[in-house]
Design a protein around this motif. Structure first.
Motif, PDB file in Angstrom:
ATOM      1  N   CYS A 125       0.831  -1.203   0.000  1.00  0.00           N
ATOM      2  CA  CYS A 125       0.000   0.000   0.000  1.00  0.00           C
ATOM      3  C   CYS A 125       0.866   1.252   0.000  1.00  0.00           C
ATOM      4  N   GLU A 126       1.903   1.254   0.843  1.00  0.00           N
ATOM      5  CA  GLU A 126       2.779   2.429   0.870  1.00  0.00           C
ATOM      6  C   GLU A 126       3.541   2.542  -0.448  1.00  0.00           C
ATOM      7  N   ASP A 127       3.873   1.407  -1.032  1.00  0.00           N
ATOM      8  CA  ASP A 127       4.588   1.378  -2.299  1.00  0.00           C
ATOM      9  C   ASP A 127       3.748   2.013  -3.410  1.00  0.00           C
ATOM     10  N   PHE A 128       2.445   1.779  -3.378  1.00  0.00           N
ATOM     11  CA  PHE A 128       1.537   2.363  -4.369  1.00  0.00           C
ATOM     12  C   PHE A 128       1.597   3.888  -4.293  1.00  0.00           C
ATOM     13  N   PHE A 129       1.478   4.429  -3.087  1.00  0.00           N
ATOM     14  CA  PHE A 129       1.506   5.882  -2.927  1.00  0.00           C
ATOM     15  C   PHE A 129       2.880   6.447  -3.290  1.00  0.00           C
ATOM     16  N   TYR A 130       3.925   5.690  -2.994  1.00  0.00           N
ATOM     17  CA  TYR A 130       5.285   6.117  -3.344  1.00  0.00           C
ATOM     18  C   TYR A 130       5.418   6.318  -4.852  1.00  0.00           C
ATOM     19  N   PHE A 131       4.909   5.368  -5.634  1.00  0.00           N
ATOM     20  CA  PHE A 131       5.030   5.454  -7.084  1.00  0.00           C
ATOM     21  C   PHE A 131       4.170   6.566  -7.676  1.00  0.00           C
ATOM     22  N   PHE A 132       3.136   6.982  -6.942  1.00  0.00           N
ATOM     23  CA  PHE A 132       2.312   8.103  -7.398  1.00  0.00           C
ATOM     24  C   PHE A 132       2.789   9.431  -6.811  1.00  0.00           C
ATOM     25  N   GLY A 133       3.904   9.397  -6.106  1.00  0.00           N
ATOM     26  CA  GLY A 133       4.494  10.615  -5.576  1.00  0.00           C
ATOM     27  C   GLY A 133       3.810  11.183  -4.351  1.00  0.00           C
ATOM     28  N   GLU A 134       2.955  10.388  -3.710  1.00  0.00           N
ATOM     29  CA  GLU A 134       2.273  10.850  -2.491  1.00  0.00           C
ATOM     30  C   GLU A 134       3.069  10.362  -1.276  1.00  0.00           C
ATOM     31  N   TYR A 135       4.152  11.052  -1.028  1.00  0.00           N
ATOM     32  CA  TYR A 135       5.112  10.596  -0.029  1.00  0.00           C
ATOM     33  C   TYR A 135       4.595  10.688   1.406  1.00  0.00           C
ATOM     34  N   ASP A 136       3.724  11.649   1.678  1.00  0.00           N
ATOM     35  CA  ASP A 136       3.167  11.760   3.035  1.00  0.00           C
ATOM     36  C   ASP A 136       2.338  10.524   3.387  1.00  0.00           C
ATOM     37  N   LYS A 137       1.507  10.085   2.441  1.00  0.00           N
ATOM     38  CA  LYS A 137       0.696   8.888   2.669  1.00  0.00           C
ATOM     39  C   LYS A 137       1.570   7.649   2.769  1.00  0.00           C
TER      40      LYS A 137
END
Length: 199
Positions: A125-137
């Motif tokens: 889940c964190e990896d998904f947000f990482y790839f979309f550039g949503e680093y806070d999430k």
């Protein structure tokens, strides 16, 4: 401000991939092969709709079999869809992000009900947000992953080190270079304690 060697970041990202270990299903294995095909540009790659249909069929079949939408056995097909939306983000970023976030919510719901069996979904889940550039999430989920790894495996486990490594990557992209180094150094100490200096 610290200057980071690009190879150091690449190694950290490689470790991130190597430490992922979901329960594999036939469709997930198939999709991993499709990703390799796309990256190698060997054969024409399936369109988003076709790949989504194939992975969704397994999910719906499993839901019908279990008569439930919240079950550990659903993690594998859900992860397949999450990876799909991550890989295809360059084709329709808005749609892939929206659908991926829905999958993340389902995975987190399963995790909340089965935390010991589904601890690893936090990484995806964190990896998904990482790839979309949503680093806070991404960072918020990584903090939870650290807590889970500590609770289940201890502060000297490879799982805990992997979470620290991944946190270092996200902090790097947030410009928190000193915190990045702390994470990398702590992860390296644990890896050396576990595997030795030559691992």
């Amino acid at each position: 401000q610290l200057v980071f060697n690009a190879k150091m970041l690449q190694l950290a990202e490689l470790m991130k991939l190597l430490t992922q270990s979901p329960p594999a299903s036939e469709s997930l294995i198939w999709f991993e092969l499709q990703i390799k095909v796309k990256r190698a540009k060997i054969l024409p790659f399936l369109k988003l709709e076709e790949a989504e249909k194939r992975l969704s069929q397994e999910l719906h079949s499993k839901e019908a079999e279990l008569k439930s939408t919240v079950h550990v056995a659903l993690i594998s097909p859900l992860l397949g869809l999450l990876k799909l939306y991550r890989v295809y983000r360059d084709e329709d970023a808005a749609a892939c992000k929206r659908k991926g976030e829905q999958i993340v919510q389902r995975l987190l719901e399963i995790h909340s009900k089965f935390p010991d069996d589904a601890w690893f979904v936090l990484q995806y889940c964190e990896d998904f947000f990482y790839f979309f550039g949503e680093y806070d999430k991404s960072l918020e989920l990584l903090k939870k992953q650290l807590e889970e790894s500590k609770r289940l495996f201890g502060e000297h486990s490879t799982e805990y080190a992997a979470a620290l490594n991944n946190m270092g990557i996200v902090l790097y992209y947030q410009g928190e270079y000193k915190e990045t180094m702390k994470c990398y150094e702590q992860a390296l100490v644990i890896q050396k304690q576990t595997h030795g200096d030559n691992h």
